[in-house]
Design an enzyme around this catalytic site. Structure first.
Site, PDB file in Angstrom:
ATOM      1  N   HIS A 100     -30.190 -23.074   4.975  1.00 18.38           N
ATOM      2  CA  HIS A 100     -29.625 -24.124   4.369  1.00 18.38           C
ATOM      3  C   HIS A 100     -29.797 -25.512   5.391  1.00 18.38           C
ATOM      4  O   HIS A 100     -29.734 -26.558   4.753  1.00 18.38           O
ATOM      5  CB  HIS A 100     -28.122 -24.136   4.091  1.00 18.38           C
ATOM      6  CG  HIS A 100     -27.350 -24.212   5.306  1.00 18.38           C
ATOM      7  ND1 HIS A 100     -26.395 -23.206   5.742  1.00 18.38           N
ATOM      8  CD2 HIS A 100     -26.701 -25.420   5.893  1.00 18.38           C
ATOM      9  CE1 HIS A 100     -25.832 -23.645   6.658  1.00 18.38           C
ATOM     10  NE2 HIS A 100     -25.828 -25.036   6.728  1.00 18.38           N
ATOM     11  N   ASP A 131     -28.800 -16.419   5.171  1.00 21.33           N
ATOM     12  CA  ASP A 131     -28.532 -17.894   5.673  1.00 21.33           C
ATOM     13  C   ASP A 131     -29.280 -18.045   7.032  1.00 21.33           C
ATOM     14  O   ASP A 131     -28.648 -18.724   7.856  1.00 21.33           O
ATOM     15  CB  ASP A 131     -27.220 -18.419   5.705  1.00 21.33           C
ATOM     16  CG  ASP A 131     -27.126 -20.009   5.491  1.00 21.33           C
ATOM     17  OD1 ASP A 131     -28.182 -20.592   5.303  1.00 21.33           O
ATOM     18  OD2 ASP A 131     -26.269 -20.357   6.157  1.00 21.33           O
ATOM     19  N   GLY A 212     -23.493 -30.530  10.842  1.00 26.48           N
ATOM     20  CA  GLY A 212     -24.528 -30.688  11.859  1.00 26.48           C
ATOM     21  C   GLY A 212     -24.476 -29.529  12.969  1.00 26.48           C
ATOM     22  O   GLY A 212     -25.364 -29.523  13.619  1.00 26.48           O
ATOM     23  N   SER A 214     -24.319 -26.415  12.070  1.00 22.30           N
ATOM     24  CA  SER A 214     -24.995 -25.091  11.663  1.00 22.30           C
ATOM     25  C   SER A 214     -26.254 -24.768  12.165  1.00 22.30           C
ATOM     26  O   SER A 214     -27.108 -25.940  12.357  1.00 22.30           O
ATOM     27  CB  SER A 214     -25.013 -25.321  10.032  1.00 22.30           C
ATOM     28  OG  SER A 214     -23.765 -25.322   9.329  1.00 22.30           O
ATOM     29  N   LEU A 266     -31.119   0.590  -2.359  1.00 25.18           N
ATOM     30  CA  LEU A 266     -30.699   1.756  -2.292  1.00 25.18           C
ATOM     31  C   LEU A 266     -30.773   2.475  -3.751  1.00 25.18           C
ATOM     32  O   LEU A 266     -30.455   3.654  -4.099  1.00 25.18           O
ATOM     33  CB  LEU A 266     -29.319   1.749  -2.005  1.00 25.18           C
ATOM     34  CG  LEU A 266     -28.772   1.463  -0.715  1.00 25.18           C
ATOM     35  CD1 LEU A 266     -27.301   1.356  -0.218  1.00 25.18           C
ATOM     36  CD2 LEU A 266     -29.829   2.224   0.365  1.00 25.18           C
ATOM     37  N   GLY A 267     -31.156   1.585  -4.840  1.00 27.61           N
ATOM     38  CA  GLY A 267     -30.999   2.188  -6.112  1.00 27.61           C
ATOM     39  C   GLY A 267     -29.718   2.306  -6.845  1.00 27.61           C
ATOM     40  O   GLY A 267     -29.903   3.569  -7.723  1.00 27.61           O
TER      41      GLY A 267
END
Length: 354
Positions: A100, A131, A212, A214, A266-267
């Site tokens: 982000h 992220d 800021g 992050s 994993l289905g």
């Protein structure tokens, strides 16, 4: 004038007035002798608990923390500047930050290093479901100081430092402790800028994380990175979250080897459940994809998943995080309980995709 406080110790002694005309009575030889008063235990001074040398840790980690500055076009035709932080992970200046922090709408991305030199950078890869993003300076740098990612398990209560550039204020350091582990999207407060189906198992800390910050590192007292600062809970105070170091390492290995993060499939579908006897919460399989990894391993609808790779799980988010951490190269071992049958282990061979 400073007041002087005098502390005194008083002893209270029981006495009988002495009769001058009376001679003291002799003590019979066969009288029992008085037991001596036991000596009081020695008073030990309180232990001194000196605080860690936060300044030394800061000096060690600060050269590896950068500012990430983006130009974000607006509908009005004007541009807005976005500022975040980043963490140097390689000597050539390669930086890991949050997805982000470098949105796909950014028209330019710059990195400002600790010596205040700013260079243009490009996004190598971004993964919204973690992220995380990797950005590289153009041209590459020389002899940058990369961080060291922590290998040891993290424990709640440990001292940590958050280093970043909140609001463009370089080299900002905050101190706190690890407040909790395994926090998911719901725990963070369901933020709109993080995907609900992300692979999240955040480290929670009360070290202040602000706008800021992050993308900056959360480090222990050795200066080793235990997470990348990501989010705060808006209605709380001192409730911040970081992507754990094991997932950051896994992401970097995938991107630098394959040019992408290979997502595990994993289905099967699962849901949080509270029906399992003796447990407050567990994970219940709700759908098994025909011919998928789950079906091939023998999983069925209504099976309960109790552990992944030996680690107990109680939420779908934990299953998702741990399977992505193991990766496509697997195999992935699940502990499964089926009604009327004993606990058993099943091994899945995952495939890439979602």
């Amino acid at each position: 004038m400073r007041a002087r406080v005098v502390v005194g110790l008083a002893a209270l002694v029981a006495c009988r007035p002495l009769d001058d005309e009376a001679s003291p009575s002799p003590v019979p030889s066969d009288s029992p002798k008085a037991e001596p008063t036991p000596a009081a235990p020695p008073v030990r001074p309180p232990r001194s608990h000196a605080l860690p040398d936060f300044a030394a840790v800061t000096e060690q980690i600060a050269p590896s923390v950068v500012s990430v500055i983006c130009t974000l076009p607006q509908a009005t035709g004007r541009s807005k500047r976005g500022i975040g932080s980043g963490t140097v992970v390689r000597a050539d200046g390669l930086v890991v930050t949050n997805a982000h922090v470098v949105p796909i709408t950014a028209s330019t991305i710059d990195v400002e290093y600790a010596n205040q030199e700013r260079v243009r950078a490009q996004v190598i890869h971004r993964e919204p479901l973690l992220d995380l993003a990797v950005i590289a300076p153009d041209p590459p740098r020389v002899d940058q100081a990369p961080v060291v990612f922590r290998e040891r398990p993290v424990r709640p209560g440990e001292w940590v430092l958050a280093v970043g550039h909140p609001f463009g204020l370089g080299d900002t350091v905050t101190v706190g402790v690890v407040s909790g582990l395994g926090r998911d999207w719901v725990d963070v407060g369901k933020p709109e800028d993080l995907p609900q189906d992300g692979f999240f198992s955040f480290v929670q800390t009360d070290a202040s994380i602000n706008t800021g910050s992050s993308g900056g590192p959360i480090v222990d007292l050795r200066g080793e990175v235990l997470g990348i600062a990501t989010a705060v809970r808006g209605e709380g105070t001192g409730i911040g979250f970081a992507v754990p170091a094991p997932m950051v390492r896994r992401y970097l290995e995938e991107v630098l080897t394959y040019g992408r993060f290979r997502r595990v499939r994993l289905g099967l579908r699962a849901a949080d459940d509270d029906e399992f006897p003796g447990r407050m919460a567990t994970v219940k399989v709700t759908r098994v994809e025909p011919a998928g990894p789950g079906a091939k391993a023998g999983l069925q609808v209504d099976d309960f998943i109790l552990a992944v790779a030996g680690r107990p799980v109680s939420r779908v988010s934990e299953v998702a995080y741990l399977t992505q951490l193991i990766g496509v190269d697997g195999p992935i071992e699940l502990q499964v309980q089926r009604a009327g049958e004993p606990l058993r282990s099943v091994t899945l061979t995952p495939v890439e995709g979602l």
